[in-house]
Design a protein around this motif. Structure first.
Motif, PDB file in Angstrom:
ATOM      1  N   LEU A  13     -80.855 -35.474   5.547  1.00  0.00           N
ATOM      2  CA  LEU A  13     -79.522 -35.096   5.070  1.00  0.00           C
ATOM      3  C   LEU A  13     -78.416 -35.782   5.860  1.00  0.00           C
ATOM      4  CD1 LEU A  13     -80.047 -31.282   4.376  1.00  0.00           C
ATOM      5  CD2 LEU A  13     -80.089 -33.194   2.741  1.00  0.00           C
ATOM      6  N   ASN A  14     -78.765 -36.343   7.013  1.00  0.00           N
ATOM      7  CA  ASN A  14     -77.804 -37.086   7.826  1.00  0.00           C
ATOM      8  C   ASN A  14     -77.785 -38.532   7.336  1.00  0.00           C
ATOM      9  OD1 ASN A  14     -76.413 -38.540   9.766  1.00  0.00           O
ATOM     10  ND2 ASN A  14     -77.378 -37.488  11.499  1.00  0.00           N
ATOM     11  N   SER A  15     -76.695 -38.930   6.689  1.00  0.00           N
ATOM     12  CA  SER A  15     -76.619 -40.264   6.086  1.00  0.00           C
ATOM     13  C   SER A  15     -76.768 -41.390   7.111  1.00  0.00           C
ATOM     14  CB  SER A  15     -75.324 -40.423   5.295  1.00  0.00           C
ATOM     15  OG  SER A  15     -74.215 -40.272   6.147  1.00  0.00           O
ATOM     16  N   GLU A  16     -76.535 -41.119   8.386  1.00  0.00           N
ATOM     17  CA  GLU A  16     -76.710 -42.147   9.415  1.00  0.00           C
ATOM     18  C   GLU A  16     -78.182 -42.535   9.586  1.00  0.00           C
ATOM     19  OE1 GLU A  16     -74.791 -41.114  13.076  1.00  0.00           O
ATOM     20  OE2 GLU A  16     -72.876 -40.733  12.084  1.00  0.00           O
ATOM     21  N   ASN A  17     -79.094 -41.683   9.131  1.00  0.00           N
ATOM     22  CA  ASN A  17     -80.528 -41.964   9.257  1.00  0.00           C
ATOM     23  C   ASN A  17     -81.105 -42.688   8.045  1.00  0.00           C
ATOM     24  OD1 ASN A  17     -80.629 -40.667  11.769  1.00  0.00           O
ATOM     25  ND2 ASN A  17     -80.903 -38.677  10.788  1.00  0.00           N
ATOM     26  N   LEU A  18     -80.315 -42.815   6.984  1.00  0.00           N
ATOM     27  CA  LEU A  18     -80.785 -43.431   5.747  1.00  0.00           C
ATOM     28  C   LEU A  18     -80.224 -44.844   5.659  1.00  0.00           C
ATOM     29  CD1 LEU A  18     -80.136 -40.439   3.331  1.00  0.00           C
ATOM     30  CD2 LEU A  18     -82.166 -40.913   4.694  1.00  0.00           C
ATOM     31  N   HIS A  19     -81.109 -45.810   5.544  1.00  0.00           N
ATOM     32  CA  HIS A  19     -80.698 -47.208   5.499  1.00  0.00           C
ATOM     33  C   HIS A  19     -81.214 -47.845   4.221  1.00  0.00           C
ATOM     34  CE1 HIS A  19     -79.774 -46.680   9.749  1.00  0.00           C
ATOM     35  NE2 HIS A  19     -80.960 -46.120   9.869  1.00  0.00           N
ATOM     36  N   GLN A  20     -80.509 -48.882   3.789  1.00  0.00           N
ATOM     37  CA  GLN A  20     -80.991 -49.635   2.635  1.00  0.00           C
ATOM     38  C   GLN A  20     -80.608 -51.085   2.777  1.00  0.00           C
ATOM     39  OE1 GLN A  20     -79.290 -49.691  -1.390  1.00  0.00           O
ATOM     40  NE2 GLN A  20     -77.954 -48.036  -0.693  1.00  0.00           N
ATOM     41  N   MET A  21     -81.404 -51.910   2.147  1.00  0.00           N
ATOM     42  CA  MET A  21     -81.103 -53.330   2.083  1.00  0.00           C
ATOM     43  C   MET A  21     -81.482 -53.814   0.692  1.00  0.00           C
ATOM     44  SD  MET A  21     -84.183 -54.800   4.468  1.00  0.00           S
ATOM     45  CE  MET A  21     -84.578 -56.373   3.754  1.00  0.00           C
ATOM     46  N   GLN A  22     -80.829 -54.853   0.249  1.00  0.00           N
ATOM     47  CA  GLN A  22     -81.124 -55.435  -1.054  1.00  0.00           C
ATOM     48  C   GLN A  22     -82.175 -56.532  -0.885  1.00  0.00           C
ATOM     49  OE1 GLN A  22     -79.864 -54.529  -4.158  1.00  0.00           O
ATOM     50  NE2 GLN A  22     -79.039 -52.792  -3.037  1.00  0.00           N
ATOM     51  N   VAL A  23     -83.168 -56.513  -1.737  1.00  0.00           N
ATOM     52  CA  VAL A  23     -84.169 -57.576  -1.740  1.00  0.00           C
ATOM     53  C   VAL A  23     -84.264 -58.140  -3.151  1.00  0.00           C
ATOM     54  CG1 VAL A  23     -85.491 -56.605   0.177  1.00  0.00           C
ATOM     55  CG2 VAL A  23     -86.101 -56.013  -2.151  1.00  0.00           C
ATOM     56  N   GLN A  24     -84.748 -59.350  -3.224  1.00  0.00           N
ATOM     57  CA  GLN A  24     -84.899 -59.978  -4.533  1.00  0.00           C
ATOM     58  C   GLN A  24     -86.372 -60.230  -4.792  1.00  0.00           C
ATOM     59  OE1 GLN A  24     -82.127 -63.060  -5.480  1.00  0.00           O
ATOM     60  NE2 GLN A  24     -83.543 -64.059  -6.891  1.00  0.00           N
ATOM     61  N   ARG A  25     -86.792 -59.884  -5.995  1.00  0.00           N
ATOM     62  CA  ARG A  25     -88.165 -60.120  -6.419  1.00  0.00           C
ATOM     63  C   ARG A  25     -88.115 -60.515  -7.882  1.00  0.00           C
ATOM     64  NH1 ARG A  25     -93.348 -57.244  -4.600  1.00  0.00           N
ATOM     65  NH2 ARG A  25     -94.828 -57.950  -6.156  1.00  0.00           N
ATOM     66  N   ASN A  26     -88.680 -61.663  -8.207  1.00  0.00           N
ATOM     67  CA  ASN A  26     -88.685 -62.159  -9.592  1.00  0.00           C
ATOM     68  C   ASN A  26     -87.278 -62.192 -10.193  1.00  0.00           C
ATOM     69  OD1 ASN A  26     -91.499 -62.366  -9.422  1.00  0.00           O
ATOM     70  ND2 ASN A  26     -91.747 -60.261 -10.117  1.00  0.00           N
ATOM     71  N   GLN A  27     -86.331 -62.746  -9.476  1.00  0.00           N
ATOM     72  CA  GLN A  27     -84.945 -62.895  -9.908  1.00  0.00           C
ATOM     73  C   GLN A  27     -84.234 -61.560 -10.151  1.00  0.00           C
ATOM     74  OE1 GLN A  27     -87.180 -65.469 -11.051  1.00  0.00           O
ATOM     75  NE2 GLN A  27     -86.126 -66.650  -9.489  1.00  0.00           N
ATOM     76  N   ALA A  42     -87.456 -44.284  -1.139  1.00  0.00           N
ATOM     77  CA  ALA A  42     -86.587 -44.091  -2.306  1.00  0.00           C
ATOM     78  C   ALA A  42     -86.644 -42.647  -2.790  1.00  0.00           C
ATOM     79  CB  ALA A  42     -86.995 -45.042  -3.429  1.00  0.00           C
ATOM     80  N   ILE A  43     -87.825 -42.052  -2.791  1.00  0.00           N
ATOM     81  CA  ILE A  43     -87.967 -40.653  -3.197  1.00  0.00           C
ATOM     82  C   ILE A  43     -87.167 -39.757  -2.259  1.00  0.00           C
ATOM     83  CG2 ILE A  43     -89.610 -38.719  -3.289  1.00  0.00           C
ATOM     84  CD1 ILE A  43     -91.679 -40.802  -4.379  1.00  0.00           C
ATOM     85  N   LEU A  44     -87.274 -39.993  -0.956  1.00  0.00           N
ATOM     86  CA  LEU A  44     -86.554 -39.167   0.015  1.00  0.00           C
ATOM     87  C   LEU A  44     -85.048 -39.376  -0.064  1.00  0.00           C
ATOM     88  CD1 LEU A  44     -89.135 -39.498   2.798  1.00  0.00           C
ATOM     89  CD2 LEU A  44     -88.406 -37.372   1.734  1.00  0.00           C
ATOM     90  N   TYR A  45     -84.638 -40.612  -0.324  1.00  0.00           N
ATOM     91  CA  TYR A  45     -83.208 -40.872  -0.497  1.00  0.00           C
ATOM     92  C   TYR A  45     -82.684 -40.080  -1.698  1.00  0.00           C
ATOM     93  CZ  TYR A  45     -78.808 -43.250  -1.216  1.00  0.00           C
ATOM     94  OH  TYR A  45     -77.469 -43.507  -1.388  1.00  0.00           O
ATOM     95  N   GLN A  46     -83.386 -40.184  -2.817  1.00  0.00           N
ATOM     96  CA  GLN A  46     -82.970 -39.474  -4.032  1.00  0.00           C
ATOM     97  C   GLN A  46     -83.000 -37.960  -3.805  1.00  0.00           C
ATOM     98  OE1 GLN A  46     -85.833 -39.210  -7.233  1.00  0.00           O
ATOM     99  NE2 GLN A  46     -84.236 -39.866  -8.662  1.00  0.00           N
ATOM    100  N   PHE A  47     -84.040 -37.471  -3.178  1.00  0.00           N
ATOM    101  CA  PHE A  47     -84.187 -36.037  -2.918  1.00  0.00           C
ATOM    102  C   PHE A  47     -83.052 -35.526  -2.024  1.00  0.00           C
ATOM    103  CE2 PHE A  47     -86.001 -32.686  -0.128  1.00  0.00           C
ATOM    104  CZ  PHE A  47     -86.170 -31.713  -1.094  1.00  0.00           C
ATOM    105  N   SER A  48     -82.797 -36.234  -0.936  1.00  0.00           N
ATOM    106  CA  SER A  48     -81.756 -35.764  -0.011  1.00  0.00           C
ATOM    107  C   SER A  48     -80.377 -35.814  -0.658  1.00  0.00           C
ATOM    108  CB  SER A  48     -81.778 -36.578   1.281  1.00  0.00           C
ATOM    109  OG  SER A  48     -81.493 -37.929   1.048  1.00  0.00           O
ATOM    110  N   ARG A  49     -80.099 -36.830  -1.484  1.00  0.00           N
ATOM    111  CA  ARG A  49     -78.807 -36.908  -2.159  1.00  0.00           C
ATOM    112  C   ARG A  49     -78.651 -35.775  -3.179  1.00  0.00           C
ATOM    113  NH1 ARG A  49     -76.509 -38.779   1.706  1.00  0.00           N
ATOM    114  NH2 ARG A  49     -78.417 -38.034   2.483  1.00  0.00           N
ATOM    115  N   SER A  50     -79.745 -35.300  -3.761  1.00  0.00           N
ATOM    116  CA  SER A  50     -79.644 -34.201  -4.735  1.00  0.00           C
ATOM    117  C   SER A  50     -79.358 -32.862  -4.051  1.00  0.00           C
ATOM    118  CB  SER A  50     -80.916 -34.102  -5.574  1.00  0.00           C
ATOM    119  OG  SER A  50     -82.002 -33.644  -4.790  1.00  0.00           O
ATOM    120  N   LEU A  51     -79.515 -32.802  -2.720  1.00  0.00           N
ATOM    121  CA  LEU A  51     -79.261 -31.556  -1.980  1.00  0.00           C
ATOM    122  C   LEU A  51     -77.861 -31.480  -1.399  1.00  0.00           C
ATOM    123  CD1 LEU A  51     -82.631 -31.135  -0.070  1.00  0.00           C
ATOM    124  CD2 LEU A  51     -81.842 -29.861  -2.082  1.00  0.00           C
ATOM    125  N   ILE A  52     -77.139 -32.573  -1.447  1.00  0.00           N
ATOM    126  CA  ILE A  52     -75.799 -32.588  -0.827  1.00  0.00           C
ATOM    127  C   ILE A  52     -74.751 -32.160  -1.832  1.00  0.00           C
ATOM    128  CG2 ILE A  52     -74.055 -34.069   0.214  1.00  0.00           C
ATOM    129  CD1 ILE A  52     -76.318 -35.640   1.476  1.00  0.00           C
TER     130      ILE A  52
END
Length: 190
Positions: free
Chosen positions: A145-159, A180-190
């Motif tokens: 639930l602490n957004s400082e612990n959630l990180h993301q980066m963009q990657v490219q696969r097959n354009q 991704a599941i945990l990111y989605q789950f935690s965002r649904s609780l905020i």
């Protein structure tokens, strides 16, 4: 946050966001399910995780939620998640009360992964099957639930660009579809 509050927020959330991963051919994906098992710990709600053994062919050493592929004997994906949790960490179905089913996530390894959220009896003590699980541990929900612990980066696969979510926790890295599941789950609780 306590389990009763997490349950209420989950059930009241209007609509969880869809999987962030692009899907080109859903028909060929293998159906699978994971159990997002919540339990009331001393500092609030915790989530159970497993770590895959290093010798496994697919995703060796990765942190995951208990779960696996849908099998012909399963009545639905909820049963898949509960069956796999029993096989992996010896969680009996009667020790889990299903709260909800989250939107399906799609992996680049050919799986459609449906998270099943359940409350787990507080006195449950996991017994890892050494053929499938190297370790079993829990992480406080407050960490996610602490957004400082959630990180993301963009990657490219097959354009195609897509986000990869990751959360380092006490020397472990939670990432990929589990992230991704945990990111989605935690965002649904905020």
């Amino acid at each position: 946050m306590q389990l009763a509050e997490a349950r209420s927020r989950l059930l009241l959330s209007q609509q969880a966001p869809a999987s962030p991963y692009p899907v080109h051919n859903k028909a060929n994906l293998k159906q699978s399910a994971v159990l997002l098992g919540l339990w009331d710990g001393p500092e609030g709600v915790h989530i159970w995780f497993t770590q895959r053994p290093m010798y496994l062919k697919h995703h060796p050493g990765q942190i995951s939620l208990p779960g696996g592929k849908y099998e012909d004997g399963d009545t639905d994906l909820t049963q898949t998640a509960l069956r796999e949790a029993f096989e992996e960490i010896h969680l009996k179905p009667q020790q889990a009360e299903v709260i909800c089913r989250m939107p399906t996530h799609y992996s680049h390894t050919g799986f459609a992964v449906t998270p099943i959220v359940a409350s787990i009896e507080r006195d449950f003590s996991p017994i890892a099957d050494p053929n499938e699980v190297a370790d079993c541990f829990s992480v406080p929900l407050s960490f996610f639930l602490n957004s400082e612990n959630l990180h993301q980066m963009q990657v490219q696969r097959n354009q195609t660009q897509y986000p990869v979510y990751f959360m380092p926790y006490q020397g472990r890295l939670i990432w990929g579809v589990t992230g991704a599941i945990l990111y989605q789950f935690s965002r649904s609780l905020i």
